[in-house]
Design a protein around this motif. Structure first.
Motif, PDB file in Angstrom:
ATOM      1  N   CYS A 131      49.819  59.524  14.825  1.00 12.87           N
ATOM      2  CA  CYS A 131      51.060  60.264  14.953  1.00 12.87           C
ATOM      3  C   CYS A 131      50.713  61.701  15.318  1.00 12.87           C
ATOM      4  O   CYS A 131      49.552  62.087  15.306  1.00 12.87           O
ATOM      5  CB  CYS A 131      51.833  60.230  13.644  1.00 12.87           C
ATOM      6  SG  CYS A 131      50.964  60.972  12.274  1.00 12.87           S
ATOM      7  N   THR A 132      51.699  62.460  15.652  1.00 10.20           N
ATOM      8  CA  THR A 132      51.465  63.861  15.942  1.00 10.20           C
ATOM      9  C   THR A 132      52.175  64.708  14.896  1.00 10.20           C
ATOM     10  O   THR A 132      53.381  64.565  14.697  1.00 10.20           O
ATOM     11  CB  THR A 132      51.984  64.230  17.346  1.00 10.20           C
ATOM     12  OG1 THR A 132      51.402  63.332  18.280  1.00 10.20           O
ATOM     13  CG2 THR A 132      51.599  65.646  17.708  1.00 10.20           C
ATOM     14  N   ALA A 133      51.384  65.557  14.221  1.00  7.81           N
ATOM     15  CA  ALA A 133      51.959  66.466  13.227  1.00  7.81           C
ATOM     16  C   ALA A 133      52.010  67.858  13.845  1.00  7.81           C
ATOM     17  O   ALA A 133      50.997  68.388  14.274  1.00  7.81           O
ATOM     18  CB  ALA A 133      51.106  66.468  11.974  1.00  7.81           C
ATOM     19  N   ALA A 134      53.193  68.423  13.916  1.00  8.90           N
ATOM     20  CA  ALA A 134      53.321  69.754  14.518  1.00  8.90           C
ATOM     21  C   ALA A 134      52.851  70.838  13.567  1.00  8.90           C
ATOM     22  O   ALA A 134      52.488  71.929  13.972  1.00  8.90           O
ATOM     23  CB  ALA A 134      54.762  70.006  14.923  1.00  8.90           C
ATOM     24  N   SER A 135      52.826  70.520  12.279  1.00  8.78           N
ATOM     25  CA  SER A 135      52.446  71.533  11.306  1.00  8.78           C
ATOM     26  C   SER A 135      51.272  71.066  10.457  1.00  8.78           C
ATOM     27  O   SER A 135      51.227  69.931   9.997  1.00  8.78           O
ATOM     28  CB  SER A 135      53.658  71.842  10.421  1.00  8.78           C
ATOM     29  OG  SER A 135      53.255  72.555   9.294  1.00  8.78           O
ATOM     30  N   CYS A 136      50.302  71.972  10.293  1.00  9.93           N
ATOM     31  CA  CYS A 136      49.137  71.692   9.458  1.00  9.93           C
ATOM     32  C   CYS A 136      48.851  72.979   8.694  1.00  9.93           C
ATOM     33  O   CYS A 136      48.513  73.994   9.297  1.00  9.93           O
ATOM     34  CB  CYS A 136      47.957  71.303  10.350  1.00  9.93           C
ATOM     35  SG  CYS A 136      46.382  71.239   9.491  1.00  9.93           S
ATOM     36  N   THR A 137      49.029  72.948   7.397  1.00  9.57           N
ATOM     37  CA  THR A 137      48.855  74.192   6.625  1.00  9.57           C
ATOM     38  C   THR A 137      47.813  74.053   5.520  1.00  9.57           C
ATOM     39  O   THR A 137      47.579  72.960   5.005  1.00  9.57           O
ATOM     40  CB  THR A 137      50.191  74.629   5.986  1.00  9.57           C
ATOM     41  OG1 THR A 137      50.706  73.522   5.231  1.00  9.57           O
ATOM     42  CG2 THR A 137      51.222  75.045   7.026  1.00  9.57           C
ATOM     43  N   CYS A 138      47.218  75.181   5.163  1.00 15.91           N
ATOM     44  CA  CYS A 138      46.218  75.233   4.092  1.00 15.91           C
ATOM     45  C   CYS A 138      46.960  75.168   2.754  1.00 15.91           C
ATOM     46  O   CYS A 138      47.950  75.865   2.552  1.00 15.91           O
ATOM     47  CB  CYS A 138      45.419  76.529   4.210  1.00 15.91           C
ATOM     48  SG  CYS A 138      44.386  76.864   2.760  1.00 15.91           S
ATOM     49  N   SER A 139      46.462  74.303   1.840  1.00 12.95           N
ATOM     50  CA  SER A 139      47.145  74.132   0.555  1.00 12.95           C
ATOM     51  C   SER A 139      46.957  75.345  -0.353  1.00 12.95           C
ATOM     52  O   SER A 139      47.693  75.533  -1.305  1.00 12.95           O
ATOM     53  CB  SER A 139      46.615  72.885  -0.146  1.00 12.95           C
ATOM     54  OG  SER A 139      45.235  73.054  -0.430  1.00 12.95           O
ATOM     55  N   VAL A 140      45.960  76.183  -0.044  1.00 13.79           N
ATOM     56  CA  VAL A 140      45.696  77.345  -0.899  1.00 13.79           C
ATOM     57  C   VAL A 140      46.545  78.552  -0.493  1.00 13.79           C
ATOM     58  O   VAL A 140      47.228  79.143  -1.309  1.00 13.79           O
ATOM     59  CB  VAL A 140      44.189  77.720  -0.875  1.00 13.79           C
ATOM     60  CG1 VAL A 140      43.898  78.943  -1.747  1.00 13.79           C
ATOM     61  CG2 VAL A 140      43.343  76.542  -1.313  1.00 13.79           C
ATOM     62  N   CYS A 141      46.516  78.881   0.798  1.00 13.18           N
ATOM     63  CA  CYS A 141      47.206  80.101   1.235  1.00 13.18           C
ATOM     64  C   CYS A 141      48.369  79.846   2.188  1.00 13.18           C
ATOM     65  O   CYS A 141      49.096  80.765   2.544  1.00 13.18           O
ATOM     66  CB  CYS A 141      46.211  81.063   1.883  1.00 13.18           C
ATOM     67  SG  CYS A 141      45.565  80.440   3.452  1.00 13.18           S
ATOM     68  N   GLY A 142      48.530  78.613   2.617  1.00 12.21           N
ATOM     69  CA  GLY A 142      49.661  78.296   3.497  1.00 12.21           C
ATOM     70  C   GLY A 142      49.445  78.669   4.957  1.00 12.21           C
ATOM     71  O   GLY A 142      50.365  78.543   5.765  1.00 12.21           O
ATOM     72  N   ALA A 143      48.214  79.106   5.286  1.00 14.85           N
ATOM     73  CA  ALA A 143      47.952  79.485   6.682  1.00 14.85           C
ATOM     74  C   ALA A 143      48.050  78.268   7.602  1.00 14.85           C
ATOM     75  O   ALA A 143      47.760  77.145   7.195  1.00 14.85           O
ATOM     76  CB  ALA A 143      46.558  80.094   6.794  1.00 14.85           C
ATOM     77  N   ASP A 144      48.450  78.533   8.823  1.00 14.55           N
ATOM     78  CA  ASP A 144      48.514  77.478   9.834  1.00 14.55           C
ATOM     79  C   ASP A 144      47.075  77.152  10.271  1.00 14.55           C
ATOM     80  O   ASP A 144      46.377  78.002  10.824  1.00 14.55           O
ATOM     81  CB  ASP A 144      49.341  77.974  11.031  1.00 14.55           C
ATOM     82  CG  ASP A 144      49.586  76.873  12.043  1.00 14.55           C
ATOM     83  OD1 ASP A 144      48.606  76.230  12.481  1.00 14.55           O
ATOM     84  OD2 ASP A 144      50.757  76.666  12.403  1.00 14.55           O
TER      85      ASP A 144
END
Ligand SMILES: [Zn+2]
Length: 297
Positions: A131-144
């Motif tokens: 699948c394609t995920a448009a969003s991928c964020t760090c669980s610690v700081c929320g950075a893209d």
């Protein structure tokens, strides 16, 4: 194993989904565990919202079998999906463990009898999805993770928080497939894509490329046919000769150029020497050539 009551209910659901009403003995119904919210071996996990999105996107998706992806009747289809939550089980990220279940079906045929037996016997348990995920964020700081990567590394703990990448905003889901499971390996899900959804995108691109290749081959064969006709009209040439053999090796631009030369030659002949009847035939053929030719001229 499905209970009788459950089967009846599933069949009703399936028949809402298909154009034709299927009887119980015609179809093989089975469940697939598509994906969940547990952190996987790549240090990624789907958010619960992503699972909701996937739940919608996977309905109607085709499943293929690794050993014979192009085989007839070797495909399954998902006709319903459901999120199943195991409230007593927590994920490494502390969420209630949730997985996406797909209700799949195959129309029973002689060709897929063995395959069905394998699935029924639990041999083919592992499913991979793309699948394609448009969003991928760090669980610690929320950075893209893609646009502005941070210093945190998946798998390490920062201030009590296990770093991993959270995938959400699913824009598309593709085919799913059964993968061969080595006996000793624990059955589960292999999610086939990188942090940027590369796999999914690659598959989409591959599909586009395959379609383009097919179109190109079709265009080439149409131009070749035109050439055979034009050569017959202008030179009285039979189909099988040295020039035809040469044309068989020409690229599309070369073929188009060759055809143009022949067309010019034919046009000259039409204007000039041909008697009326033949001229009409030639013009008519020229019209047919045009109608059947490739576009973009
Ligand atoms: Zn971070």
């Amino acid at each position: 194993m499905n209970t009788k009551e459950n089967t009846t209910q599933l069949l009703a659901q399936l028949n809402q989904f298909t154009r034709r009403v299927h009887q119980e003995d015609e179809v093989f119904l089975f469940d697939v565990h598509l994906c969940d919210n547990e952190i996987d071996r790549d240090g990624e996990r789907f958010s619960l919202e992503a699972l909701e999105e996937l739940k919608t996107l996977f309905v109607g998706r085709t499943g293929i079998f690794d050993h014979n992806p192009k085989g007839e009747n070797q495909t399954a289809r998902i006709f319903a999906t459901e999120l199943v939550q195991e409230s007593e089980r927590r994920t490494a990220a502390g969420e209630p463990y949730t997985y996406l279940k797909g209700n799949a079906y195959m129309v029973r045929t002689d060709a897929n009898r063995d395959l069905i037996r394998e699935i029924d016997g639990g041999i083919k348990k592992e499913v991979s999805i793309s699948c394609t995920a448009a969003s991928c964020t760090c669980s610690v700081c929320g950075a893209d993770c893609r646009k502005s990567p941070c210093v945190h590394q998946a798998g390490l703990t920062y201030g009590g928080i296990l770093c991993h990448h959270v995938l959400s905003n699913i824009t598309d889901a593709y085919e799913w497939s059964f993968v061969a499971v080595p006996a000793q390996r624990e059955a589960g899900v292999t999610k086939q894509f990188g942090t940027d959804g590369t796999k999914g995108r690659c598959q989409a691109l591959e599909k586009q490329l395959r379609a383009k290749d097919a179109l190109l081959a079709q265009a080439e064969s149409m131009v070749r046919e035109d050439i055979v006709r034009l050569r017959f009209l202008t030179e009285g040439a039979a189909e099988q000769d040295a020039v035809s053999a040469a044309a068989a090796r020409m690229t599309l631009p070369e073929l188009l150029e060759f055809r143009e030369t022949l067309r010019t030659k034919q046009a000259k002949q039409c204007r000039g020497q041909l008697p009326d009847g033949q001229r009409f035939a030639a013009e008519n053929a020229a019209f047919q050539v045009k109608a059947g030719g490739v576009s973009g001229e």
